[in-house]
Design an enzyme around this catalytic site. Structure first.
Site, PDB file in Angstrom:
ATOM      1  N   GLY A  77       0.777  -1.239   0.000  1.00 39.21           N
ATOM      2  CA  GLY A  77       0.000   0.000   0.000  1.00 39.21           C
ATOM      3  C   GLY A  77       0.809   1.291   0.000  1.00 39.21           C
ATOM      4  NE  ARG A 132     -11.204 -14.551 -11.816  1.00 41.80           N
ATOM      5  CZ  ARG A 132     -10.057 -14.477 -11.153  1.00 41.80           C
ATOM      6  NH1 ARG A 132      -9.813 -13.469 -10.367  1.00 41.80           N
ATOM      7  NH2 ARG A 132      -9.149 -15.422 -11.265  1.00 41.80           N
ATOM      8  CG  MET A 181      -1.353  -7.917  -6.468  1.00 39.97           C
ATOM      9  SD  MET A 181      -0.727  -7.087  -7.936  1.00 39.97           S
ATOM     10  CE  MET A 181       0.297  -8.392  -8.604  1.00 39.97           C
ATOM     11  NE  ARG A 182      -9.475 -12.265  -6.541  1.00 41.59           N
ATOM     12  CZ  ARG A 182      -9.788 -13.553  -6.671  1.00 41.59           C
ATOM     13  NH1 ARG A 182      -8.868 -14.475  -6.568  1.00 41.59           N
ATOM     14  NH2 ARG A 182     -11.033 -13.916  -6.925  1.00 41.59           N
ATOM     15  CG  ASN A 189      -4.423  -0.891 -12.620  1.00 43.21           C
ATOM     16  OD1 ASN A 189      -4.120  -0.933 -11.423  1.00 43.21           O
ATOM     17  ND2 ASN A 189      -3.801  -1.621 -13.528  1.00 43.21           N
ATOM     18  CG  HIS A 194       0.596  -1.732 -16.129  1.00 42.47           C
ATOM     19  ND1 HIS A 194       0.604  -2.982 -15.532  1.00 42.47           N
ATOM     20  CD2 HIS A 194       1.440  -1.818 -17.177  1.00 42.47           C
ATOM     21  CE1 HIS A 194       1.427  -3.771 -16.207  1.00 42.47           C
ATOM     22  NE2 HIS A 194       1.941  -3.093 -17.211  1.00 42.47           N
ATOM     23  CB  SER A 211       0.179   3.827 -18.129  1.00 39.06           C
ATOM     24  OG  SER A 211       1.287   3.686 -18.974  1.00 39.06           O
ATOM     25  CD  GLU A 254      -7.324  -6.909 -24.977  1.00 40.34           C
ATOM     26  OE1 GLU A 254      -6.167  -6.985 -25.379  1.00 40.34           O
ATOM     27  OE2 GLU A 254      -8.254  -6.395 -25.625  1.00 40.34           O
ATOM     28  CG  LEU A 255      -3.869  -7.739 -17.493  1.00 41.54           C
ATOM     29  CD1 LEU A 255      -4.587  -7.646 -16.158  1.00 41.54           C
ATOM     30  CD2 LEU A 255      -2.847  -8.867 -17.486  1.00 41.54           C
ATOM     31  CG  ASP A 256      -2.092  -4.323 -17.398  1.00 41.92           C
ATOM     32  OD1 ASP A 256      -2.707  -3.847 -16.429  1.00 41.92           O
ATOM     33  OD2 ASP A 256      -1.252  -5.234 -17.296  1.00 41.92           O
ATOM     34  CD  GLU A 279       3.713   2.955 -10.147  1.00 36.73           C
ATOM     35  OE1 GLU A 279       3.987   2.476  -9.024  1.00 36.73           O
ATOM     36  OE2 GLU A 279       3.254   2.285 -11.084  1.00 36.73           O
TER      37      GLU A 279
HETATM   38  C1  GRF Z   1       2.472  -0.252  -7.968  1.00 36.73           C
HETATM   39  O1  GRF Z   1       3.805  -0.138  -8.350  1.00 36.73           O
HETATM   40  C2  GRF Z   1       1.582  -0.242  -9.189  1.00 36.73           C
HETATM   41  O2  GRF Z   1       2.219   0.119 -10.373  1.00 36.73           O
HETATM   42  C3  GRF Z   1       1.135  -1.664  -9.357  1.00 36.73           C
HETATM   43  O3  GRF Z   1       1.182  -2.215  -8.084  1.00 36.73           O
HETATM   44  C4  GRF Z   1       2.165  -1.563  -7.302  1.00 36.73           C
HETATM   45  C5  GRF Z   1       1.587  -1.430  -5.921  1.00 36.73           C
HETATM   46  O4  GRF Z   1       2.546  -1.168  -4.948  1.00 36.73           O
HETATM   47  N1  GRF Z   1      -0.167  -1.710  -9.968  1.00 36.73           N
HETATM   48  P1  GRF Z   1       2.125  -0.859  -3.428  1.00 36.73           P
HETATM   49  O5  GRF Z   1       1.484  -2.095  -2.843  1.00 36.73           O
HETATM   50  O6  GRF Z   1       1.169   0.279  -3.443  1.00 36.73           O
HETATM   51  O7  GRF Z   1       3.396  -0.518  -2.740  1.00 36.73           O
END
Ligand code: GRF
Length: 221
Positions: free
Chosen positions: A15, A66, A91-92, A108, A110, A137, A144-146, A175
């Site tokens: 996080g 799911r 991560m799902r 999101n 990425h 990004s 579709e993923l990303d 980011e």
């Molecule tokens: C980030 O780097 C983002 O690009 C990806 O997941 C990572 C999350 O990192 N989608 P954290 O858990 O917020 O440290």
């Protein structure tokens, strides 16, 4: 403050992205009203609690499919009456029903210059490809993923001494500036998406969205 500024964050891990979003809340117009995780041990939940933000945890392992998990998750999210759902290291893979339900309200971040390097291990992929630059990004989420429309990108130059680890660290710094800004621009109505085309202040942006270079990342407003 705008009225449409209610943000719900979904995460699965440490996080640090959430932390940046929370830390910059005062200087922007969004408000994080809830944080949800599919993993009980996600440290991001503690960060949210520490900031006084409501949290929910739904352990995906306790659901038979799911679809069932996502339906329950949607119910929890909707109780916050959110204007924007922000994936921050969630991560799902999302079900079609979930993506459809939040179309145009789900984003999101990425760690690549999309459409390059979708999926995992983007840092090593960029190095292996001999890329001169890498980055991150912010994009709207589609099935579709990303692959959804890109709102904003930040790019850095890869140096000969970069490794996957150093690239990750450098990209994360970007980011943590980029995502709060993108969230702010979306909730304040500066960013608009129509027929998959992104506009900033009513001017259509190209397929790579609004681009910020590493040297401008801290000072740009
Ligand atoms: C980030 O780097 C983002 O690009 C990806 O997941 C990572 C999350 O990192 N989608 P954290 O858990 O917020 O440290």
């Amino acid at each position: 403050m705008t009225d449409n500024n209610r943000v719900v964050v979904l995460l699965s891990g440490s996080g640090t992205t959430l932390q940046a979003i929370l830390d910059q809340q005062n200087q922007y117009s969004y408000q994080v009203v809830g944080v949800l995780s599919n993993r009980p041990e996600a440290y991001g939940l503690e960060r949210a609690l520490h900031a006084g933000v409501d949290t929910q945890c739904l352990d995906h392992k306790l659901y038979s499919s799911r679809e069932q998990f996502d339906l329950e998750l949607m119910e929890h999210i909707d109780r916050y009456n959110p204007d924007l759902i922000v994936l921050a290291g969630y991560m799902r893979i999302l079900s079609s029903a979930f993506v459809e339900h939040y179309q145009g309200k789900l984003i999101n971040i990425h760690p690549s210059l999309l459409p390059k390097h979708k999926g995992l291990n983007t840092y090593q992929s960029a190095l292996d490809a001999g890329d001169k630059e890498h980055g991150t990004s912010v994009h709207f989420v589609t099935e579709e993923l990303d692959s959804g429309s890109v709102v904003m990108q930040a790019a850095l130059e890869i140096t000969p001494s970069d490794t996957a680890k150093t690239l990750e660290q450098r990209v994360k710094v970007m980011e943590h500036h980029l995502y709060p800004k993108a969230i702010d621009w979306i909730v304040s109505g500066r960013i608009d998406i129509k027929d998959d085309v992104i506009s900033l202040d009513n001017k259509p942006l190209g397929p790579q969205g609004y681009r910020i270079a590493e040297q401008n990342i801290v000072t740009e407003h």
